[in-house]
Design a protein around this motif. Structure first.
Motif, PDB file in Angstrom:
ATOM      1  N   TYR A  44       0.833  -1.197   0.000  1.00  0.00           N
ATOM      2  CA  TYR A  44       0.000   0.000   0.000  1.00  0.00           C
ATOM      3  C   TYR A  44       0.870   1.251   0.000  1.00  0.00           C
ATOM      4  CZ  TYR A  44       0.998  -0.030   5.024  1.00  0.00           C
ATOM      5  OH  TYR A  44       1.646  -0.040   6.245  1.00  0.00           O
ATOM      6  N   TYR A  78      -5.346   5.899  -0.682  1.00  0.00           N
ATOM      7  CA  TYR A  78      -4.326   4.853  -0.717  1.00  0.00           C
ATOM      8  C   TYR A  78      -4.620   3.863  -1.827  1.00  0.00           C
ATOM      9  CZ  TYR A  78      -2.005   6.153   3.599  1.00  0.00           C
ATOM     10  OH  TYR A  78      -1.271   6.820   4.546  1.00  0.00           O
ATOM     11  N   VAL A  80      -4.105   0.118  -2.599  1.00  0.00           N
ATOM     12  CA  VAL A  80      -3.845  -1.104  -1.842  1.00  0.00           C
ATOM     13  C   VAL A  80      -3.878  -2.271  -2.825  1.00  0.00           C
ATOM     14  CG1 VAL A  80      -4.611  -2.593   0.049  1.00  0.00           C
ATOM     15  CG2 VAL A  80      -4.929  -0.104   0.213  1.00  0.00           C
ATOM     16  N   SER A  81      -2.782  -3.023  -2.885  1.00  0.00           N
ATOM     17  CA  SER A  81      -2.672  -4.185  -3.774  1.00  0.00           C
ATOM     18  C   SER A  81      -2.570  -5.455  -2.944  1.00  0.00           C
ATOM     19  CB  SER A  81      -1.425  -4.079  -4.656  1.00  0.00           C
ATOM     20  OG  SER A  81      -1.533  -2.970  -5.511  1.00  0.00           O
ATOM     21  N   THR A  95      -5.910  -4.477  -7.212  1.00  0.00           N
ATOM     22  CA  THR A  95      -5.671  -3.175  -6.602  1.00  0.00           C
ATOM     23  C   THR A  95      -6.977  -2.425  -6.418  1.00  0.00           C
ATOM     24  OG1 THR A  95      -3.497  -3.061  -7.636  1.00  0.00           O
ATOM     25  CG2 THR A  95      -4.405  -0.989  -6.857  1.00  0.00           C
TER      26      THR A  95
END
Length: 110
Positions: A44, A78, A80-81, A95
């Motif tokens: 992230y 953000y 985030v993956s 993501t």
């Protein structure tokens, strides 16, 4: 053996406070793991920063299907993956974009 080819499916992604985000997911089909399923990698970073700002969390338990990311900046978007990984490395990522000051989820093509 080779790295996973399946992507986890993020089912929820929302803020839990002004400094934390929560994500839940379903694992990819077991046949796409290709070997020992070691767990998940969460990466992230604030959306307005480059890849060097990514932080990583490794969850070394394939049975976990949610996580809360703490100590984030307030009012910040953000990226985030989420990826699964096996002994050969991580698979493709899923993501989402989440903001710490409001709920909601936006799925991005990855």
């Amino acid at each position: 053996m080779y790295a996973p080819t399946g992507k986890p499916i993020i089912t929820t992604a929302h803020n839990t406070s002004s400094t934390s985000l929560h994500i839940s997911w379903r694992p990819p089909h077991i046949e796409t793991i290709h070997g020992e399923f070691l767990g998940y990698r969460i990466a992230y970073r604030p959306r307005d920063r480059g890849d060097e700002a990514f932080k990583e969390i490794y969850i070394r338990d394939p049975n976990v299907e949610s996580h809360t990311i703490q100590n984030l900046e307030t009012y910040t978007q953000y990226l985030v993956s989420l990826q699964v990984f096996n002994p050969e490395g991580p698979g493709p990522n899923t993501t989402v974009l989440i903001m710490t000051d409001e709920g909601g989820m936006y799925q991005l093509d990855s």
